[in-house]
Design a protein around this motif. Structure first.
Motif, PDB file in Angstrom:
ATOM      1  N   UNK A 186     -10.245   5.582 -39.104  1.00  0.00           N
ATOM      2  CA  UNK A 186      -8.894   5.356 -38.562  1.00  0.00           C
ATOM      3  C   UNK A 186      -8.113   4.457 -39.515  1.00  0.00           C
ATOM      4  N   UNK A 187      -8.749   3.346 -39.935  1.00  0.00           N
ATOM      5  CA  UNK A 187      -8.058   2.408 -40.829  1.00  0.00           C
ATOM      6  C   UNK A 187      -7.664   3.105 -42.127  1.00  0.00           C
ATOM      7  N   UNK A 188      -8.585   3.876 -42.692  1.00  0.00           N
ATOM      8  CA  UNK A 188      -8.296   4.609 -43.933  1.00  0.00           C
ATOM      9  C   UNK A 188      -7.167   5.597 -43.731  1.00  0.00           C
ATOM     10  N   UNK A 189      -7.165   6.276 -42.574  1.00  0.00           N
ATOM     11  CA  UNK A 189      -6.154   7.281 -42.300  1.00  0.00           C
ATOM     12  C   UNK A 189      -4.771   6.640 -42.193  1.00  0.00           C
ATOM     13  N   UNK A 190      -4.730   5.464 -41.530  1.00  0.00           N
ATOM     14  CA  UNK A 190      -3.434   4.766 -41.398  1.00  0.00           C
ATOM     15  C   UNK A 190      -2.899   4.411 -42.783  1.00  0.00           C
TER      16      UNK A 190
END
Lengths: 276, 260, 260
Positions: A203-207
């Motif tokens: 999720x963090x990478x995607x954001x």
């Protein structure tokens, strides 16, 4: 002790959860807090933060409300991040599970595809995908997922391979259970927790990937995102640095919150594994 | 002897280790009669665990034949093999590892009933309660999770699950080795009683010949993948012929006696 | 004989969620210098907790009450106390050579150079009757069998010349033949070097063969302690009698009748 209680025992997790719940509430309440289009011009351009209490974070180059943009941007960032992570985990867990069960040629073939995707940097892949097909929300989500599904795939496969050798899987065979039931009832539920623990990182990478795409102007142009806000502010970085700094801080806080939450999640999951 | 339930001939299995093929089991032949217990005893690495996994078709042999209940076990595939599994069951050493960590007692016991369509769904709770009762456990245990009950209870649940499909043969692989001595005594007694009631045969694998002596009618001694000696239990223990048999008998710890 | 350590009113509790669970409560026991003490108990009896308390290896979350008074001051684990655990594959470092692991204690506690310590390690490996000690110095744990690994663990525990050796279920992962060999090795070593042996096991017969005195634990409490002969032949407590009753050896009558 139930899962929530185990999660509450990790301070990182609690801080992360508080940050994320706050963000989600703000994102959900965005249309109530700022019912007007965040891209509408509301005042004089480049108003400094805290100068006018009607516009607490000031305005941008075109005189748009920065706070309204920020709050609406939270929607886009969280939505894209979570949707992309869900897609990546679903693709990854399925591919990894099939590879682990089937073994042999199927395993080899699927894992070479994983290798191929892993040799190309995820961001480059997303960049190419969006610039060819065009920028819209679902395409951006898919583009980010394409660069992120290999991690869950490898992890799910490794888990399935190790669980396949356990006594209880042997016993399921001995009582005559169908291979598909063994796969989906005996193995998959036990292979999932570590893959889920990976979700926060994705999720963090995607954001961040979404912000980078928007920064490069490859995001959906009809939506405010933190990346596009930073890009907007870049032109006036010397005269109005706050236009880049404010969405930058929002990005840092969100990613940090997601990581901390993931940390707590992983800890709670591993506690249960130790117990059982 | 009465009917033969399991007849194994010339069974062999080799594994690749460091590029070489190492025989885990070679040329194993034995049989188990109806209502009989055959003890398989040997030091660690003697191939006794591999032998039980071969008989259960968890791994495929390189050579030999296995006849079970009048049919050839090795030629069966897919649904036919799964259906034969109703009649040949096993109990593992570690009763915790043997169950899915998420499972509940009622679920694991009713699995065989459901898979082989032995009991209709509505009648399964009663069947589970009956099986629990036969292994000396209270019916209320049915709703508990496997990780919530004690090790001795788990092994009883394992026996109930193995009994559920009314098998002709149960392979017990070190089934009492991980248990406390007082629990072990109860489980052995339970196994003997169940055999007297149902006429089930056991293939009882252990490294401890004293345990085998308590429960087995006949014993086969294994060493380095081969069966080196077989015979009626009392006879083999009183006068072991093979060096391994002698070593196993000599190694049993004896309680200090008053006259020692 | 003089007292080596006096344990008085020792209590240890661990936290399990919100509750505290007693692992030992009100234990009073004197261990004599040079004796061989067998500690007997089933799982959860607190016997292993006693070993951890003696060696100062209790986790920080444990709450300790009462006293442990050593005659010659608090011993240092590794120098004054050697410890051998049940599973040698987890107590030995898989990526360190056998020679280094055995020599480590001599370097750390005797101040030997690595060269001299390796010499000592070779002698120790010969003492625990491992073949080819020179070659073994350069070998790694995975190249050895379970029994050989346990001998290495014993050699490593002996490296610094400890006064006390604690063996916690050191033979229960081994088959009976290897177990008998390791027990006779321990017996010889402690006799020859005058070391105090604390032998923790669930097997009362094994303890009776090796120990001078036996202490029986149950549910965190010391049930009874006495000479091995007294405990085994004239137990004072019903629980000890029950343990003896559940014991199986080749003298135990079989549970089964004649072959069907």
């Amino acid at each position: 002790m139930n899962f929530v209680a185990r999660f509450m025992r990790s301070p990182e997790g609690v801080i992360g959860a508080v940050v994320l719940i706050g963000l989600v509430l703000v994102a959900l309440a965005a249309p109530l807090l700022f019912p007007r289009d965040p891209l509408a011009i509301v005042g004089q351009p480049m108003l400094e933060p805290f100068a006018d209490w009607a516009l607490p974070l000031g305005t941008d180059r075109l005189g748009r409300n920065v706070l309204a943009e920020l709050v609406h941007g939270a929607r886009a960032s969280l939505l894209v991040g979570i949707a992309a992570a869900l897609a990546a985990m679903a693709i990854g867990a399925s591919v990894g599970t099939i590879a682990g069960f089937a073994g042999g040629f199927v395993d080899e073939a699927l894992m070479r595809v994983v290798d191929a995707f892993q040799t190309v940097p995820g961001f480059l892949l997303a960049l190419a995908f969006v610039s060819v097909i065009g920028a819209s929300m679902p395409i951006v989500v898919l583009a980010i997922a394409l660069g992120a599904w290999t991690g869950p795939a490898r992890l799910a496969r490794a888990e399935v391979l190790s669980i396949r050798e356990r006594d209880y899987v042997d016993w399921a065979r001995v009582i005559g259970m169908h291979p598909l039931e063994i796969a989906f009832r005996e193995i998959l539920p036990n292979a999932l927790p570590p893959v889920l623990a990976l979700s926060a990182v994705i999720v963090a990478g995607a954001i961040l990937t979404e912000a980078a795409l928007s920064f490069l102007g490859l995001g959906d142009p009809n939506i405010v995102t933190w990346g596009s806000m930073i890009a907007e502010g870049r032109a006036v970085l010397r005269s109005a640095p706050f236009l880049s700094i404010v969405p930058g801080i929002a990005l840092v806080v969100t990613v940090l919150g997601v990581y901390l939450f993931g940390e707590g999640l992983a800890e709670a999951l591993s506690r249960r594994r130790v117990r059982s | 002897m009465s009917d033969v339930v399991l007849k194994v001939d010339g069974l062999g299995k080799a594994f690749a280790r460091n590029g070489k093929r190492v025989a885990a089991v070679s040329d194993a032949s034995f049989s188990v009669g109806a209502g009989e217990t055959l003890g398989i005893v040997g030091p660690s690495g003697s191939g006794k665990s591999t032998l039980s996994r071969l008989v259960l078709r968890l791994i495929e042999p390189d050579a030999g034949s296995v006849r079970f209940d009048g049919g050839d076990l090795l030629t069966l595939r897919g649904a036919a093999l799964r259906s034969v599994r109703q009649r040949i069951q096993m109990v593992f050493q570690d009763p915790l590892a043997a169950f899915n960590p998420r499972a509940e007692v009622a679920e694991v016991i009713s699995d065989p009933l459901r898979i082989h369509r032995l009991v209709a769904r509505v009648d399964r709770p009663a069947a589970v309660a009956h099986l629990l009762d036969r292994v000396g456990l209270p019916g209320v245990l049915a709703e508990r999770a496997i990780h919530e009950i004690s090790g001795g209870q788990r092994q009883r649940v394992a026996i109930a699950r193995a009994l559920a499909s009314q098998p002709k043969l149960i392979v017990l692989d070190e089934a009492v080795s991980a248990l406390d001595v007082s629990v072990r005594a109860h489980i052995l007694r339970l196994l003997v009683d169940l055999q007297a009631e149902t006429g089930v045969s056991y293939m009882f694998v252990s490294h401890d010949i004293a345990v085998v002596k308590a429960i087995a009618h006949r014993v086969a001694i294994m060493d380095q993948g081969r069966i080196v000696e077989t015979g009626p239990t009392g006879q083999v223990i009183a006068a072991p012929q093979s060096p391994t048999g002698k070593a196993l008998v000599a190694a049993v710890p004896r309680l200090l006696q008053a006259q020692d | 004989m003089s007292a080596l350590v006096n344990i008085s009113n020792l209590g240890v509790t661990f936290r399990d969620g919100p509750r505290r669970v007693a692992a030992l409560s009100d234990v009073n026991l004197t261990i004599e210098a040079g004796e061989r003490l067998g500690i007997i108990g089933e799982s959860g009896s607190g016997k292993s907790t006693l070993a951890l308390a003696l060696t100062g290896l209790l986790p920080a979350s444990a709450e300790v009450s009462g006293r442990i008074d050593w005659a010659d001051g608090q011993p240092i684990l590794g120098r004054d106390i050697g410890m051998v655990f049940q599973d040698p594959s987890s107590s030995l470092d898989p990526v360190m050579s056998i020679g280094e692991q055995v020599a480590e204690g001599a370097v750390a506690h005797l101040g030997l150079s690595w060269g001299a310590a390796k010499e000592r390690a070779r002698d120790l490996l010969a003492q625990v009757k491992l073949p080819d000690p020179d070659g073994l110095l350069r070998a790694f744990p995975h190249q050895l069998s379970g029994g050989q690994r346990q001998r290495v663990a014993i050699a490593a525990a002996m490296a610094a010349g400890p006064r006390v050796l604690i063996a916690d279920e050191a033979t229960s992962a081994l088959d009976t033949i290897v177990q008998a060999e390791v027990v006779s090795l321990l017996d010889g070593l402690v006799k020859q070097q005058g070391i105090t042996l604390i032998f923790i096991t669930h097997d009362i017969a094994l303890a009776s063969q090796l120990a001078d005195r036996i202490a029986v634990f149950r549910h965190a409490q010391l049930v009874e302690v006495g000479t091995a002969r007294q405990v085994v032949t004239q137990p004072r407590e019903a629980y000890t009698a029950a343990l003896l009753g559940a014991h199986l050896d080749l003298g135990t009558p079989p549970l089964i009748g004649v072959a069907p």
